[in-house]
Design an enzyme around this catalytic site. Structure first.
Site, mmCIF file in Angstrom:
data_model
loop_
_atom_site.group_PDB
_atom_site.id
_atom_site.type_symbol
_atom_site.label_atom_id
_atom_site.label_comp_id
_atom_site.label_asym_id
_atom_site.label_seq_id
_atom_site.Cartn_x
_atom_site.Cartn_y
_atom_site.Cartn_z
ATOM 1 C CE LYS A 82 -2.330 -1.865 -2.294
ATOM 2 N NZ LYS A 82 -2.559 -0.427 -2.495
ATOM 3 C CG ASP A 85 1.428 -1.123 -2.468
ATOM 4 O OD1 ASP A 85 2.520 -0.600 -2.767
ATOM 5 O OD2 ASP A 85 0.523 -0.507 -1.868
ATOM 6 C CD GLU A 102 -0.170 0.645 -4.940
ATOM 7 O OE1 GLU A 102 -0.999 -0.267 -5.172
ATOM 8 O OE2 GLU A 102 -0.363 1.493 -4.061
ATOM 9 C CG ASP A 108 0.476 4.856 -3.213
ATOM 10 O OD1 ASP A 108 0.227 6.040 -2.948
ATOM 11 O OD2 ASP A 108 0.162 3.925 -2.418
ATOM 12 C CE LYS A 120 -2.999 5.207 -1.459
ATOM 13 N NZ LYS A 120 -1.871 4.765 -0.617
ATOM 14 N N GLY A 146 -6.408 3.788 -1.104
ATOM 15 C CA GLY A 146 -7.004 4.027 0.201
ATOM 16 C C GLY A 146 -5.922 4.196 1.246
HETATM 17 O O1 OSB Z 1 0.285 1.874 -0.111
HETATM 18 O O2 OSB Z 1 -1.714 1.864 -0.773
HETATM 19 C C1 OSB Z 1 -0.898 1.933 0.139
HETATM 20 C C2 OSB Z 1 -2.736 2.011 3.474
HETATM 21 C C3 OSB Z 1 -2.063 3.012 4.120
HETATM 22 C C4 OSB Z 1 -1.003 3.611 3.490
HETATM 23 C C5 OSB Z 1 -0.619 3.204 2.219
HETATM 24 C C6 OSB Z 1 -1.312 2.213 1.553
HETATM 25 C C7 OSB Z 1 -2.364 1.571 2.219
HETATM 26 C C8 OSB Z 1 -3.104 0.437 1.651
HETATM 27 C C9 OSB Z 1 -4.447 0.103 2.223
HETATM 28 O O3 OSB Z 1 -2.678 -0.262 0.774
HETATM 29 C C10 OSB Z 1 -5.516 0.616 1.351
HETATM 30 C C11 OSB Z 1 -6.858 0.632 2.025
HETATM 31 O O4 OSB Z 1 -7.518 -0.401 2.006
HETATM 32 O O5 OSB Z 1 -7.274 1.679 2.567
HETATM 33 MG MG MG Z 2 0.444 1.786 -2.226
#
Ligand code: OSB
Ligand code: MG
Length: 373
Positions: free
Chosen positions: A162, A189, A214, A239, A263, A291
């Site tokens: 991603k 994303d 995303e 998200d 999440k 995450g």
């Molecule tokens: O948009 O998914 C997201 C991390 C912090 C806040 C938002 C996002 C993210 C990541 C990293 O994309 C995901 C990870 O590897 O923990």
């Molecule tokens: Mg995201």
């Protein structure tokens, strides 16, 4: 019963750049719910230091947890799996603050797992023993560095990549990745960096065979996501827009997306996550676990949740060494084989806590005791 809130500062291996800023260090709120036995349940809060991903921050979460949420659990008892749902219900009087709620709710589930010696994945309704993993790559300034980095991740076995995008860093890097890795499962994303007026620009990405895009638009804007999805062949994944099961229902009804990034830390915890999982299954929405740079504790919880049958795509639940030199669990999360993680039958994450690492990174600690009634 006791609740202990610890604040930790953990160094990230490299700064991570998104469309809303740079993360250098992980500011962690770690919650411990201690039962009378005593057994301890743990969970971490996914709020970040600044209110850019959503409006919560580590400080607001600490305030809401201490002042409003902890007092709500003193009179509660959890004797069966069904009782765990009452925690979510008790928190309904507090509007939003899903990240604060999730931290305490998930620590309660984790304490229940420890108390009744039931694997957390089983409590959640999980069935899978092993799950596929992808990786999230931050915004880069150099195309050659990006290609080298992604080549490295593909070699390690990550099953999809991603890329964080924003206006000015979208078609070109994605197209370069697509040419270099023709069969790679690739997604973008945007973290809300676009507007509906950018639809033509986003339409160009249709030629790249992305698995999804995303969160292109604003968090509150499910309606415009539906209008954008009607114009794009690339599936939209939501998200930031998804804070509850009700949001997923609205998105499904409006046709705002085909995929959900779940999440648990963003939607108020495990009970809400299970409901969202079930809605996705019923509505034919693809589902994966995102995450928030979690430490091993949040990682183990995300992995346990991903073992539910409706998770159809690799998640962002990468091994500990993606972000941390040393994790606060021992052993850390590692690949069971390239690109996969095993779902361990943990009776709560207390089995894996590395106290010396927690003490090393601890900045402050607050203890809340149940008042005498
Ligand atoms: O948009 O998914 C997201 C991390 C912090 C806040 C938002 C996002 C993210 C990541 C990293 O994309 C995901 C990870 O590897 O923990
Ligand atoms: Mg995201």
């Amino acid at each position: 019963m006791k609740v202990i809130v610890r604040r930790l500062a953990m160094k990230l291996r490299q700064p991570f750049v998104t469309s809303y800023g740079v993360e250098q260090e992980k500011d962690v709120l770690l919650l411990e719910v201690q039962t009378e036995t005593p057994k301890s349940g743990f969970a971490e809060c996914v709020a970040m230091p600044s209110p850019y991903y959503n409006e919560e921050t580590t400080e607001t979460a600490l305030y809401i947890i201490s002042k409003f949420l902890i007092p709500l659990i003193w009179r509660m008892e959890w004797q069966s799996r069904e009782d765990l749902w009452t925690t979510r219900f008790a928190f309904r009087s507090v509007r939003h603050h899903e990240m604060a709620k999730a931290a305490l709710e998930m620590a309660v589930w984790d304490a229940f797992a420890a108390e009744y010696q039931q694997p957390i994945s089983q409590l959640l309704g999980g069935v899978k023993k092993e799950i596929p993993v992808g990786i999230s790559v931050g915004i880069e300034t150099s195309l050659s560095h990006l290609l080298k980095q992604v080549g490295n991740y593909v070699e390690q076995g990550y099953q999809r990549v991603k890329l964080k995008i924003q206006p000015g860093w979208d078609y070109v890097p994605l197209q370069a990745l697509r040419s270099a890795f023709p069969r790679l499962q690739l997604l973008a994303d945007a973290n809300s960096a676009y507007r509906l007026e950018d639809a033509e620009q986003l339409k160009q990405l249709d030629s790249l065979g992305l698995v999804m895009i995303e969160q292109p638009l604003e968090p509150d804007d499910i309606l415009h996501h539906a209008q954008l999805q009607a114009k794009l062949d690339t599936p939209i994944c939501l998200d930031e827009s998804i804070r509850s099961a009700s949001d997923v229902k609205k998105a499904a009804e409006m046709g705002a997306c085909k995929v959900i990034n779940l999440k648990p830390g963003r939607v108020g915890g495990f009970a809400e996550s299970i409901e969202i999982h079930n809605i996705c299954v019923d509505n034919g929405l693809e589902l994966w676990c995102g995450g928030m740079f979690e430490t091993g504790i949040g990682r183990l919880h995300n992995i346990a949740l991903t073992s539910l049958p409706g998770f159809t795509l690799p998640g962002d639940t990468s091994p500990s060494d993606r972000y941390f030199e040393r994790d606060i669990i021992n052993p850390p999360v590692v690949f069971s084989r390239p690109g996969f993680l095993s779902v361990d039958p943990l009776v709560g994450v207390q089995e894996r806590i590395d106290w010396s690492e927690i003490e090393r990174s601890q900045v402050s600690k607050y203890v809340f005791e149940r008042p005498e009634i």
